[in-house]
Structures are given as structure tokens and as C-alpha cells.
Design a protein around this motif. Structure first.
Motif, mmCIF file in Angstrom:
data_model
loop_
_atom_site.group_PDB
_atom_site.id
_atom_site.type_symbol
_atom_site.label_atom_id
_atom_site.label_comp_id
_atom_site.label_asym_id
_atom_site.label_seq_id
_atom_site.Cartn_x
_atom_site.Cartn_y
_atom_site.Cartn_z
ATOM 1 N N THR A 65 0.846 -1.197 0.000
ATOM 2 C CA THR A 65 0.000 0.000 0.000
ATOM 3 C C THR A 65 0.880 1.246 0.000
ATOM 4 N N ALA A 66 0.523 2.209 -0.839
ATOM 5 C CA ALA A 66 1.282 3.461 -0.908
ATOM 6 C C ALA A 66 0.318 4.620 -1.127
ATOM 7 N N SER A 100 -6.211 6.291 -7.312
ATOM 8 C CA SER A 100 -5.271 6.283 -6.197
ATOM 9 C C SER A 100 -4.885 7.708 -5.820
ATOM 10 N N LYS A 101 -4.433 7.870 -4.573
ATOM 11 C CA LYS A 101 -4.021 9.202 -4.108
ATOM 12 C C LYS A 101 -2.792 9.685 -4.875
ATOM 13 N N LEU A 102 -1.891 8.780 -5.225
ATOM 14 C CA LEU A 102 -0.710 9.147 -6.008
ATOM 15 C C LEU A 102 -1.080 9.067 -7.485
ATOM 16 N N HIS A 103 -1.670 10.146 -7.994
ATOM 17 C CA HIS A 103 -2.234 10.101 -9.343
ATOM 18 C C HIS A 103 -1.296 10.629 -10.417
ATOM 19 N N SER A 104 -0.182 11.257 -10.033
ATOM 20 C CA SER A 104 0.757 11.793 -11.022
ATOM 21 C C SER A 104 1.688 10.676 -11.495
ATOM 22 N N GLU A 105 1.411 10.137 -12.688
ATOM 23 C CA GLU A 105 2.193 8.994 -13.171
ATOM 24 C C GLU A 105 3.668 9.338 -13.413
ATOM 25 N N LEU A 139 10.454 -2.602 -16.525
ATOM 26 C CA LEU A 139 9.746 -2.589 -15.247
ATOM 27 C C LEU A 139 8.468 -1.769 -15.344
ATOM 28 N N GLU A 140 7.514 -2.086 -14.470
ATOM 29 C CA GLU A 140 6.302 -1.278 -14.389
ATOM 30 C C GLU A 140 5.882 -1.126 -12.940
ATOM 31 N N VAL A 141 5.485 0.086 -12.595
ATOM 32 C CA VAL A 141 4.827 0.330 -11.314
ATOM 33 C C VAL A 141 3.375 0.670 -11.627
ATOM 34 N N SER A 142 2.468 -0.105 -11.053
ATOM 35 C CA SER A 142 1.043 0.100 -11.284
ATOM 36 C C SER A 142 0.366 0.290 -9.936
ATOM 37 N N ILE A 143 -0.321 1.417 -9.792
ATOM 38 C CA ILE A 143 -1.015 1.686 -8.522
ATOM 39 C C ILE A 143 -2.515 1.676 -8.785
ATOM 40 N N ALA A 148 0.295 -0.560 -4.712
ATOM 41 C CA ALA A 148 1.333 -0.528 -5.744
ATOM 42 C C ALA A 148 1.794 -1.952 -6.064
ATOM 43 N N THR A 149 1.873 -2.258 -7.358
ATOM 44 C CA THR A 149 2.380 -3.548 -7.816
ATOM 45 C C THR A 149 3.584 -3.286 -8.717
ATOM 46 N N LEU A 150 4.718 -3.895 -8.394
ATOM 47 C CA LEU A 150 5.947 -3.736 -9.156
ATOM 48 C C LEU A 150 6.215 -5.011 -9.947
ATOM 49 N N THR A 151 6.360 -4.877 -11.254
ATOM 50 C CA THR A 151 6.525 -6.057 -12.107
ATOM 51 C C THR A 151 7.686 -5.893 -13.074
ATOM 52 N N ILE A 152 8.195 -7.047 -13.535
ATOM 53 C CA ILE A 152 9.165 -7.104 -14.627
ATOM 54 C C ILE A 152 8.481 -7.791 -15.799
ATOM 55 N N ASP A 153 8.490 -7.159 -16.953
ATOM 56 C CA ASP A 153 7.869 -7.719 -18.151
ATOM 57 C C ASP A 153 8.819 -8.733 -18.781
#
Length: 377
Positions: A65-66, A100-105, A139-143, A148-153
Motif C-alpha cells: 500500500t502506498a 489512487s491518491k498518487l495520481h501523477s504517473e 519494469l512497471e509500477v502500477s497503482i 502498488a504492484t511492481l513487475t518485470i515484463d
């Protein structure tokens, strides 16, 4: 090593991808546009080589959670990036944030990147910026809803890029979506299969690959081939096993028709590139001239939708011709994809079932007309 893995797909195709993951021998959990499963390096290779309906296969590095940028930074930095990324890794970071509260991509991306740099610099005892001169780890950060989910493609270019389509028409179907259209029917490889509006031939080619049990990822490369933690022999072994499982001796009755002779030539070229020239017959035939003599079979069509100004009348005339030709074929199942929700009126019959699908961003319905059951012998 065991990894938490994630396959992504177009909305509405989750059940198909889940079934494919199960067929590979992995337990799965399904969410909207996602199928979660766990496996080792072989699972990563198998999923990329075999999944027909998915877009990508990703490794989940971590979730937390972030709601503030400090929480995001600390959460990212706490993850074991050194297990995946060597010191010289190039790691572009894509970012998404939804509800999400952190909306600035851009800020989410920048802070994630900085946190990973800090983690790697600490582990590898380096100061300042990292060189990033090595292999690429996307890499991708998806909130989503503050998680927050951190993935490697592991995939690279989307899985729909099979590698066989060297030419395409005006509005081509993605290969994985075409495969899904076939998999949503009652077709079996011992039945005739017809695409009367074949365009560049994608639907018949995908049907032939299914019929011969050809893995869709045999002709392409994947991002994970450059990953330091992936043994290169694993992919070769998976592809060798896939080749052993192919049934090249199976006789198929698959045909693709189109009014445009240029599209027929394109379809033939794509089938040749896929190694399927002998498995599919392409022919220039108008829908109104279709003559299907077999008592039973399956028709799958992605006709023009009539979305452009002045084209709807022509599209509905085609739907009317489809109805006139196909309605009498009671032993055939018909599956027709279109964005025109008034299709049934033009076709002249109510569908047995309608299924909502998204062809890219276009809302479409898959109108299904099921065959009457054959009488028992």
C-alpha cells in the motif's frame, strides 16, 4: 526459484487465459484483465511460448500500500531488486495509477526509479547514477486503489506478435484476439472451418495453429532471453518439447474467403510465413457466393463494422447476405463479431448467444448461432 507471475489479456478473455494456464499445469487466480499463477523459470518460458490469448507475462516483484510518495519510495526500495537486476541493467520504468491518491504517473515513475537506483547502489556499493549499459529489464509500477504492484515484463513486444504476419489489411485483428474468437467456438479440428471475410488470414491461421497444436510463440524472441537469472537452455528445451507436441500429420479442412483478391494474396503470404500453406485454402469468393456443402462445420467472421461515415449501409447489406446464405445451414455454427449492435436485424435472426468483447478499444459483440444437434445414430 519460484516466482509470482501475472498474465495480462484483453477484458473478456480472462476465462480463456485461465484455462490455458491450467492446461500448462499451474493453479491460477483470475481478476479483471489478469490471471495470477506461480512457477519457476520454466513456467516463464512455457507461458510465453504457449499462451494464445494473453498479451504479456510479468514477474511480480512485490505489492504494498502506498498513499504517499515516501511510502512508495520506501516500499520500492525494500524489494529484492538485486535478485533480478545486475549492476549494469538498463531498467526503464513505466507507470500507471488508477483511482489512487498518487495520481501523477510521471512522479510515480521517477520516484520508483530513484528507489531502485538507491537499492542497487547500496547493495553493489556504488555511488551516484548507475551506468545502465547492460541488458534491458522492462519494469512497471502500477497503482490501483492505493496498492502498488511492481513487475518485470518477461515478454517484450506483446504476445499477439507471433512473427508470421508480414503483411496486413486495413483493420487487422490481433493474433491473440483471433485465437480467442476460435477458442470461443465449438470447433474441433476434425470439423470444417470457414472464415468468409478473412482479410489477411489471421483467423484461419490461428485456427490451423490450434488444430495442429502449434505453440504460438515458436517463431519469436522474448525479453526474458536477456535476463541474467534465466538459463538460455530453458527456452530451447520448452520450444523443443512444443515441437514434439505438434501434430503435423493431422488433416485440416480450413478455408478463408475474401472478395478482395489482394487480401487473398496477403493471407497466402502470411500462411506461408507461418508454415501453414498446406493447412489452409484461401480463395477469392464473395459472401453471397459461398457454397458450403458439408453437413456440419463452423463459420467465424470478423466482417466490416461500418464505423466510418457512409459505410454502415454497405456493412448491413453484407450482414443481410450472410443471413440469406448461412441461415439455411442448420448443421453449421456461425460466430460473427461486429460493433454494430443492430446486427441481428440485418442478419434476419436472433443469436443463440451474444458475448461482449473488446477488439482493441472498440466495444463489439460476438453473435453466436449454434448448430442444431446432429441426430443420434
Amino acid at each position: 526459484m519460484q516466482y509470482k507471475l501475472l498474465a495480462t489479456m484483453a477484458s473478456g478473455l480472462e476465462a480463456l487465459t485461465a484455462r490455458e494456464v491450467q492446461a500448462l499445469g499451474y493453479e491460477e487466480r483470475t481478476d479483471n484483465g489478469k490471471v495470477y499463477f506461480e512457477g519457476d523459470e520454466t513456467a516463464i518460458a512455457k507461458a510465453n511460448v504457449w499462451l494464445r490469448t494473453a498479451d504479456r507475462v510479468k514477474i511480480i516483484v512485490g505489492q504494498f500500500t502506498a498513499t504517499t510518495f515516501d511510502e512508495l519510495f520506501e516500499g520500492v526500495k525494500a524489494l529484492p531488486w538485486d535478485h533480478y537486476l545486475p549492476l549494469d541493467a538498463e531498467f526503464p520504468v513505466a507507470g500507471r495509477s488508477v483511482r489512487s491518491k498518487l495520481h501523477s504517473e510521471p512522479d510515480v515513475q521517477a520516484i520508483t526509479k530513484k528507489a531502485i537506483v538507491d537499492k542497487l547502489a547500496t547493495v553493489y556499493h556504488r555511488h551516484g547514477r548507475l551506468a545502465e549499459t547492460g541488458k534491458t529489464y522492462p519494469l512497471e509500477v502500477s497503482i490501483l486503489r492505493d496498492v502498488a504492484t511492481l513487475t518485470i515484463d518477461t515478454t517484450g513486444p506483446s504476445l499477439f506478435k507471433r512473427g508470421y504476419r508480414i503483411a496486413k489489411g486495413e483493420a487487422p485483428l490481433k493474433e491473440n484476439f483471433a485465437a480467442a474468437l476460435v477458442m470461443l467456438t465449438n470447433w474441433h479440428p476434425d470439423m470444417p472451418f470457414v472464415d468468409p471475410t478473412t482479410g489477411s488470414g489471421t483467423i484461419p491461421i490461428e485456427a490451423a495453429m490450434i488444430g495442429l497444436n502449434l505453440a504460438p510463440g515458436m517463431q519469436r524472441h522474448f525479453a526474458f532471453e536477456d535476463f541474467a537469472f534465466m538459463d538460455p537452455e530453458i527456452l530451447q528445451q520448452v520450444k523443443d518439447e512444443a515441437m514434439d507436441q505438434a501434430d503435423f500429420d493431422r488433416e485440416l479442412d480450413i478455408q478463408g474467403f475474401d472478395l478482395n483478391p489482394q487480401m487473398i494474396e496477403i493471407a497466402k503470404e502470411n500462411a506461408k510465413q507461418a508454415g501453414l500453406s498446406q493447412a489452409i485454402r484461401f480463395k477469392q469468393v464473395a459472401v453471397k457466393d459461398n457454397q458450403l456443402t458439408a453437413p456440419r462445420g463452423v463459420i467465424v467472421s470478423n466482417p466490416p463494422y461500418g464505423k466510418r461515415l457512409g459505410e454502415l449501409d454497405a456493412a448491413r447489406q453484407l450482414y443481410k447476405e450472410m443471413g440469406e446464405v448461412y441461415r439455411p445451414l442448420t448443421g453449421w455454427s456461425k460466430y460473427i463479431l461486429t460493433a454494430d449492435l443492430e446486427f441481428e436485424k440485418a442478419y434476419g435472426a436472433k443469436a443463440t448467444k451474444r458475448r461482449k468483447l473488446y477488439n482493441g478499444t472498440i466495444r463489439t459483440d460476438y453473435f453466436q448461432y449454434w448448430a442444431k444437434r446432429a441426430p443420434r445414430q
